[in-house]
Motif scaffolding. Structure first.
Motif, PDB file in Angstrom:
ATOM      1  N   PHE A   1       0.826  -1.201   0.000  1.00  0.00           N
ATOM      2  CA  PHE A   1       0.000   0.000   0.000  1.00  0.00           C
ATOM      3  C   PHE A   1       0.866   1.258   0.000  1.00  0.00           C
ATOM      4  O   PHE A   1       1.891   1.327   0.671  1.00  0.00           O
ATOM      5  N   VAL A   2       0.419   2.253  -0.750  1.00  0.00           N
ATOM      6  CA  VAL A   2       1.092   3.552  -0.788  1.00  0.00           C
ATOM      7  C   VAL A   2       0.046   4.613  -0.458  1.00  0.00           C
ATOM      8  O   VAL A   2      -0.980   4.721  -1.134  1.00  0.00           O
ATOM      9  N   GLN A   3       0.295   5.393   0.595  1.00  0.00           N
ATOM     10  CA  GLN A   3      -0.629   6.450   1.020  1.00  0.00           C
ATOM     11  C   GLN A   3      -0.126   7.811   0.553  1.00  0.00           C
ATOM     12  O   GLN A   3       1.072   8.013   0.357  1.00  0.00           O
ATOM     13  N   PHE A   4      -1.061   8.749   0.384  1.00  0.00           N
ATOM     14  CA  PHE A   4      -0.684  10.100  -0.039  1.00  0.00           C
ATOM     15  C   PHE A   4      -1.797  11.062   0.349  1.00  0.00           C
ATOM     16  O   PHE A   4      -2.903  10.650   0.717  1.00  0.00           O
ATOM     17  N   THR A   5      -1.511  12.338   0.275  1.00  0.00           N
ATOM     18  CA  THR A   5      -2.529  13.361   0.486  1.00  0.00           C
ATOM     19  C   THR A   5      -2.165  14.579  -0.334  1.00  0.00           C
ATOM     20  O   THR A   5      -0.992  14.810  -0.642  1.00  0.00           O
ATOM     21  N   THR A   6      -3.170  15.342  -0.720  1.00  0.00           N
ATOM     22  CA  THR A   6      -2.944  16.551  -1.510  1.00  0.00           C
ATOM     23  C   THR A   6      -3.507  17.760  -0.767  1.00  0.00           C
ATOM     24  O   THR A   6      -4.168  18.605  -1.353  1.00  0.00           O
ATOM     25  N   ALA A   7      -3.267  17.823   0.523  1.00  0.00           N
ATOM     26  CA  ALA A   7      -3.783  18.922   1.343  1.00  0.00           C
ATOM     27  C   ALA A   7      -3.249  20.256   0.847  1.00  0.00           C
ATOM     28  O   ALA A   7      -2.112  20.362   0.380  1.00  0.00           O
ATOM     29  N   ALA A   8      -4.074  21.281   0.954  1.00  0.00           N
ATOM     30  CA  ALA A   8      -3.679  22.613   0.517  1.00  0.00           C
ATOM     31  C   ALA A   8      -2.543  23.136   1.389  1.00  0.00           C
ATOM     32  O   ALA A   8      -2.366  22.720   2.537  1.00  0.00           O
ATOM     33  N   ALA A   9      -1.791  24.077   0.817  1.00  0.00           N
ATOM     34  CA  ALA A   9      -0.621  24.609   1.517  1.00  0.00           C
ATOM     35  C   ALA A   9      -0.996  25.225   2.867  1.00  0.00           C
ATOM     36  O   ALA A   9      -0.257  25.112   3.845  1.00  0.00           O
ATOM     37  N   ARG A  10      -2.183  25.854   2.926  1.00  0.00           N
ATOM     38  CA  ARG A  10      -2.568  26.524   4.175  1.00  0.00           C
ATOM     39  C   ARG A  10      -2.797  25.538   5.311  1.00  0.00           C
ATOM     40  O   ARG A  10      -2.630  25.879   6.485  1.00  0.00           O
ATOM     41  N   THR A  11      -3.195  24.298   4.978  1.00  0.00           N
ATOM     42  CA  THR A  11      -3.446  23.315   6.037  1.00  0.00           C
ATOM     43  C   THR A  11      -2.164  22.634   6.497  1.00  0.00           C
ATOM     44  O   THR A  11      -2.136  22.066   7.585  1.00  0.00           O
ATOM     45  N   LYS A  12      -1.117  22.682   5.689  1.00  0.00           N
ATOM     46  CA  LYS A  12       0.133  22.034   6.079  1.00  0.00           C
ATOM     47  C   LYS A  12       0.760  22.713   7.291  1.00  0.00           C
ATOM     48  O   LYS A  12       1.526  22.106   8.037  1.00  0.00           O
ATOM     49  N   LYS A  13       0.455  23.994   7.479  1.00  0.00           N
ATOM     50  CA  LYS A  13       1.024  24.741   8.606  1.00  0.00           C
ATOM     51  C   LYS A  13       0.202  24.579   9.881  1.00  0.00           C
ATOM     52  O   LYS A  13       0.608  25.050  10.946  1.00  0.00           O
ATOM     53  N   LEU A  14      -0.955  23.933   9.792  1.00  0.00           N
ATOM     54  CA  LEU A  14      -1.814  23.785  10.965  1.00  0.00           C
ATOM     55  C   LEU A  14      -1.299  22.681  11.870  1.00  0.00           C
ATOM     56  O   LEU A  14      -0.708  21.696  11.415  1.00  0.00           O
TER      57      LEU A  14
END
Length: 629
Positions: A423-436
């Motif tokens: 299994f390979v997991q990933f996410t494409t969260a927006a840049a603004r949420t990466k700092k949360l």
């Protein structure tokens, strides 16, 4: 205490605090997930319930002319029947507007080449891309139909050359997730084959781009791409969940003809794939009635939609039974979900398909000499789940499905002679949420879930008030927490931890701890954006028939349908339906149509409800549109 003892005790206290903090965050994450999933499945259940009801009305209500209403109600055939001129209609759809000097997008060939695919990916990747011309969209769809028609109902995938194969689950219009998969795992080819397991469109904003990109990959790498049909490869589902609206927005005057071509793609999509004769890949799952030999032999093209079983023109009951049993074969592989309990029961949460247990999976695998099943259809927090003793894998490839940060996407690679899953997991969260922070991300998702829940609660206001007042005969305005929880579950139809959520949804007396039930309807959180709350617009293809039916049901000509008149109409239908509506189902349908919650249904509400569940596309404006949009 010595300094060392103080340090040790402080460390233990911090550790205990941190564990409690993580436990609280996990509880919030889990009930948030339950809210999202319950609302999603309740929506699917309402869709199926209303669609079946309107189809029953249009099919079985008596001729209005015989009742003196003055408008003919056409006897509507099943959605599983097909127009004899459908192939001609598809051919006509291709004659879409010619190019002109206004168009500034990319140009592609037919048949597609690898260079065309690269250009398509690059164009879609750009945030401000020029929309692909409708002529090119039609060309890809037509070529895809021609290719899909040659494929069997169950594709035979092999790893003889590649020694591995990648399986992707639901994408739901999340183009960024598809591009991430291609970036991490490479483009499809005979040496790097993919199975895409349905639900390519709906909910996300780039459903058309995802669909076109997958079809383009199929055309360029026919030995490296296998596409399965999902339950959202269905224009009735698309009408409610966004894809029809997306098409009408992006290709205004050409949308009807393009949707007709997309319908052809849906109907010719294979129903599953078998890898090395060892692993079955289907969108939903199986049931105790699933027979792969039957699935291989049926005519998949006739299933325009799975939301209603085909109705045989034959009066012989045997022919109808055969049609419905065949329909169940298709329905179960596209709509079913696994359960931990043994057995196979109707899927009451979705309102369609089955719940199948580990014993059903074991018998199915033994019967067909398979190792395990890979399916999709359900969002998982980590993007995948292994169940039924390792014999059932769920894979879901749309990250942030419910809200930013709600879940990861994943794909699975089956490697080696035993097709071992990696299994390979990933996410494409927006840049603004990466700092949360972790707590902020949980709070963001929780707030979104509670907004969704508040909308459902407000929609059930009248029904809830009736239940609250029954529990408060003295009119004190307060009821016990248990009474409040029971009313909330029974009247909203949502099985979620109401007791845990009460502090966020309702006020309590600080002394007695009883619930002040009128505060249930206060807006505790900011409302949903209007653009998210709107539902796709479809045409009133059956408007004249529905107006006639409305007048038949409205026996006192008051302009409103009361609950009693609605019950009489349902009683009239019972003689034609094998599974008539129960009293509770009748009330649910009537409440669903009562948009302003005044206790009665007027003509506008009746038509509006039908509009939200009617099939799409409809016969519309066939004027040429020279612009890509």
């Amino acid at each position: 205490m010595t300094k060392v003892e103080r340090t040790m005790k402080a460390a233990i206290l911090i550790q205990q605090w941190y564990r409690r903090y993580l436990a609280r965050m996990e509880v919030r994450r889990r009930y948030t997930w339950t809210i999202f999933q319950s609302i999603e499945y309740a929506g699917e259940q309402d869709q199926i319930k209303l669609y079946n009801f309107f189809n029953a009305l249009l099919t079985h209500m008596p001729d209005p002319a015989a009742r003196g209403v003055g408008s003919d109600v056409s006897s509507k055939s099943s959605t599983a029947t097909t127009s004899p001129n459908f192939e001609d209609e598809v051919e006509d759809c291709v004659s879409i507007s010619t190019l002109d000097n206004v168009y500034k997008g990319i140009h592609i060939n037919s048949p597609l080449t690898r260079q065309d695919l690269d250009a398509l990916i690059e164009s879609f990747r750009k945030k401000k891309q020029h929309r692909l011309h409708a002529k090119y969209v039609a060309s890809i769809l037509k070529d895809a139909i021609a290719h899909l028609k040659r494929l069997p109902n169950l594709n035979q995938a092999s790893t003889a050359i590649s020694k591995q194969i990648t399986i992707c689950g639901d994408l739901h219009g999340k183009l960024e997730d598809l591009l991430v998969v291609f970036h991490k795992n490479g483009l499809p080819s005979a040496e790097n084959p993919y199975v895409f397991n349905g639900d390519f469109v709906d909910r996300g904003k780039k459903g058309l781009e995802v669909l076109l990109l997958l079809l383009a990959c199929l055309l360029v790498f026919p030995d490296g791409v296998y596409l399965n049909r999902g339950n959202h490869e269905d224009l009735i589902m698309n009408a409610r969940y966004g894809f029809v609206r997306e098409m009408k927005t992006k290709y205004k005057q050409n949308s009807d003809r393009l949707l007709k071509l997309i319908e052809g793609v849906y109907r010719w999509l294979p129903l599953g794939a078998v890898v090395n004769n060892k692993v079955l890949v289907v969108h939903g799952g199986v049931s105790d009635a699933t027979d792969l030999d039957w699935v291989r032999s049926l005519d998949r093209y006739k299933y325009v939609s799975l939301l209603r079983p085909p109705v045989s023109d034959s009066t012989a009951s045997g022919a109808e039974v055969v049609d419905k049993m065949e329909w169940k074969q298709v329905f179960d592989v596209l709509w079913s979900d696994p359960q931990n309990l043994e057995g196979c029961v109707p899927n009451t949460l979705r309102g369609a398909g089955t719940y199948f247990g580990p014993d059903v999976t074991d018998r199915f695998l033994e019967k067909h000499k398979l190792m395990f099943v890979v399916r999709s259809h359900e969002c998982k927090t980590g993007g995948y789940e292994i169940a039924h003793g390792g014999k059932l894998i769920t894979i879901f490839s749309a990250s942030n499905y419910y809200e930013l940060g709600s879940n990861k996407g994943a794909y699975v690679k089956l490697v080696g002679p035993q097709l071992d899953p990696h299994f390979v997991q990933f996410t494409t969260a927006a840049a603004r949420t990466k700092k949360l922070t972790f707590r902020q991300r949980v709070g963001l998702v929780e707030s979104s879930a509670l907004r969704e829940l508040s909308g459902k609660v407000l929609a059930a206001r009248e029904s809830l008030l009736d239940e609250f007042r029954k529990a408060d005969p003295d009119g004190t305005g307060f009821i016990t927490v248990t009474e409040w929880c029971s009313a909330m579950e029974s009247r909203t139809g949502l099985t979620i931890p109401w007791r845990m959520l009460r502090e966020k949804l309702v006020s309590q007396d600080p002394v007695s701890k009883n619930v002040e039930y009128m505060t249930t309807f206060q807006e505790h959180l900011p409302g949903k954006k209007a653009s998210e709350a709107t539902v796709v617009e479809t045409l009133y293809r059956n408007k004249s028939s529905l107006e006639a039916i409305f007048r038949i049901i409205d026996k006192d000509n008051s302009g409103y349908i009361s609950k009693e008149e609605f019950a009489d109409a349902c009683a009239l239908l019972e003689q034609h339906l094998q599974n008539p509506f129960s009293k509770e189902q009748q009330l649910d349908i009537c409440r669903s149509m009562d948009i302003n919650k005044d206790g009665m249904v007027d003509l506008n509400e009746f038509l509006e409800t039908f509009r939200l569940v009617d099939m799409a596309p409809h016969d519309g404006d066939d004027a040429d549109d020279s612009s890509p949009g």
